[in-house]
Design a protein around this motif. Structure first.
Motif, mmCIF file in Angstrom:
data_model
loop_
_atom_site.group_PDB
_atom_site.id
_atom_site.type_symbol
_atom_site.label_atom_id
_atom_site.label_comp_id
_atom_site.label_asym_id
_atom_site.label_seq_id
_atom_site.Cartn_x
_atom_site.Cartn_y
_atom_site.Cartn_z
ATOM 1 N N GLY A 119 76.743 -79.392 111.109
ATOM 2 C CA GLY A 119 76.741 -79.522 112.566
ATOM 3 C C GLY A 119 75.992 -78.415 113.253
ATOM 4 N N CYS A 120 75.219 -77.636 112.508
ATOM 5 C CA CYS A 120 74.527 -76.483 113.086
ATOM 6 C C CYS A 120 73.172 -76.869 113.677
ATOM 7 N N ARG A 121 72.684 -75.997 114.563
ATOM 8 C CA ARG A 121 71.346 -76.170 115.122
ATOM 9 C C ARG A 121 70.325 -75.687 114.098
ATOM 10 N N TYR A 122 69.172 -76.316 114.089
ATOM 11 C CA TYR A 122 68.110 -75.870 113.189
ATOM 12 C C TYR A 122 66.764 -76.078 113.867
ATOM 13 N N ARG A 123 65.723 -75.493 113.289
ATOM 14 C CA ARG A 123 64.370 -75.690 113.804
ATOM 15 C C ARG A 123 63.367 -75.474 112.689
ATOM 16 N N VAL A 124 62.189 -76.047 112.863
ATOM 17 C CA VAL A 124 61.056 -75.739 111.993
ATOM 18 C C VAL A 124 60.530 -74.374 112.426
ATOM 19 N N ASN A 125 60.402 -73.457 111.482
ATOM 20 C CA ASN A 125 59.938 -72.109 111.818
ATOM 21 C C ASN A 125 58.884 -71.648 110.812
ATOM 22 N N ASN A 126 57.622 -71.890 111.172
ATOM 23 C CA ASN A 126 56.497 -71.438 110.353
ATOM 24 C C ASN A 126 55.760 -70.297 111.056
ATOM 25 N N ASP A 127 56.515 -69.425 111.733
ATOM 26 C CA ASP A 127 55.892 -68.369 112.532
ATOM 27 C C ASP A 127 55.010 -67.433 111.704
ATOM 28 N N LEU A 128 55.325 -67.283 110.431
ATOM 29 C CA LEU A 128 54.515 -66.380 109.600
ATOM 30 C C LEU A 128 53.141 -66.951 109.284
ATOM 31 N N HIS A 130 50.983 -67.112 111.297
ATOM 32 C CA HIS A 130 50.073 -66.225 112.047
ATOM 33 C C HIS A 130 49.671 -65.018 111.214
ATOM 34 N N ASN A 131 50.488 -64.700 110.201
ATOM 35 C CA ASN A 131 50.214 -63.526 109.371
ATOM 36 C C ASN A 131 49.641 -63.862 107.999
ATOM 37 N N TYR A 132 50.053 -65.013 107.464
ATOM 38 C CA TYR A 132 49.638 -65.392 106.113
ATOM 39 C C TYR A 132 49.176 -66.847 106.096
ATOM 40 N N ASP A 167 58.428 -66.975 100.057
ATOM 41 C CA ASP A 167 57.653 -66.809 98.826
ATOM 42 C C ASP A 167 57.064 -68.155 98.388
ATOM 43 N N LEU A 168 57.821 -69.229 98.559
ATOM 44 C CA LEU A 168 57.314 -70.555 98.205
ATOM 45 C C LEU A 168 56.155 -70.972 99.099
ATOM 46 N N ARG A 169 56.253 -70.679 100.398
ATOM 47 C CA ARG A 169 55.224 -71.144 101.343
ATOM 48 C C ARG A 169 53.987 -70.241 101.354
ATOM 49 N N TYR A 170 54.209 -68.927 101.254
ATOM 50 C CA TYR A 170 53.087 -67.990 101.421
ATOM 51 C C TYR A 170 52.748 -67.183 100.171
ATOM 52 N N GLY A 171 53.649 -67.194 99.183
ATOM 53 C CA GLY A 171 53.472 -66.287 98.057
ATOM 54 C C GLY A 171 53.828 -64.871 98.424
ATOM 55 N N LYS A 172 54.565 -64.705 99.549
ATOM 56 C CA LYS A 172 54.998 -63.399 100.038
ATOM 57 C C LYS A 172 56.474 -63.493 100.405
#
Length: 209
Positions: A119-128, A130-132, A167-172
């Protein structure tokens, strides 16, 4: 779209209509632009609700807001996410309840997004982004699914659920929660030192007078 998502969308539309279309009420303080504080709060709530209903794409990072902390997962398509879950023999332990079950080990699970979110709020967060530069989606999904079922090291500070998905998305491996806490702790320490130095200097001045 599921029945639950349709109900949420209807409720969101009703909320927006009530905010934008309702006439001003007597005695309610107005703010810049003709809005009262209550209406501003309702608009913010509507924006949060809309943000929570973003349709994720494969490879997207999902930030889930629990009380006092955020859990993270990575969307792998068809309504499923891959994420770290606590190892526990307790049958009542939730799949994201690291805060209540201290452990130095975790297991990688693939579960339905709606089950992980609860029942929690969630969002897509790909803010990184901008860095990677994100890795190719096919590589992200392949790597995530290959890890399902594995038992891995877990540490809130260095190896948590956010480190895992970044780490899965950026290797960082990155974790905003830990980094913000570290900055806050450093600021507290610096101000404490400055305060102590200032107090000592003030004491010396008083003694010399």
């Amino acid at each position: 779209m599921s029945e639950r998502e349709m109900d949420a969308e209807v409720n969101q539309k009703k909320l927006l209509e009530s905010v934008w279309l309702s006439p001003p009420r007597m005695g309610v303080p107005r703010m810049e632009g003709g809005c009262c504080e209550e209406e501003v709060a309702l608009r913010a709530m509507a924006e949060v609700e809309q943000e929570s209903r973003q349709q994720p794409k494969p490879g997207d990072l999902i930030e889930i807001f629990h009380n006092g902390y955020e859990h993270w997962a990575i969307y792998v398509g068809d309504g499923y996410v891959v994420h770290l879950a606590p190892l526990s023999k307790c049958p009542k332990a939730g799949s994201t309840s690291f805060s209540s079950i201290p452990s130095d080990r975790a297991v990688v699970k693939q579960e339905r997004l709606e089950d992980v979110v609860g029942g929690c709020r969630y969002r897509v967060n790909n803010d990184l982004d901008h860095n990677y530069k994100p890795l190719p989606v096919s590589e992200i999904i392949k790597s995530a699914k290959e890890k399902v079922g594995q038992e891995v090291e877990y540490s809130f500070v260095t190896k948590n659920c956010e480190h895992f998905v970044t780490d899965l998305r950026y290797g960082k491996e990155r974790c905003g929660q830990v980094e913000r806490a570290a900055i806050g702790g450093l600021a507290t320490t610096v101000f404490g030192i400055l305060g102590a130095v200032g107090l000592a200097a003030f004491s010396r001045i008083r003694q010399n007078q």
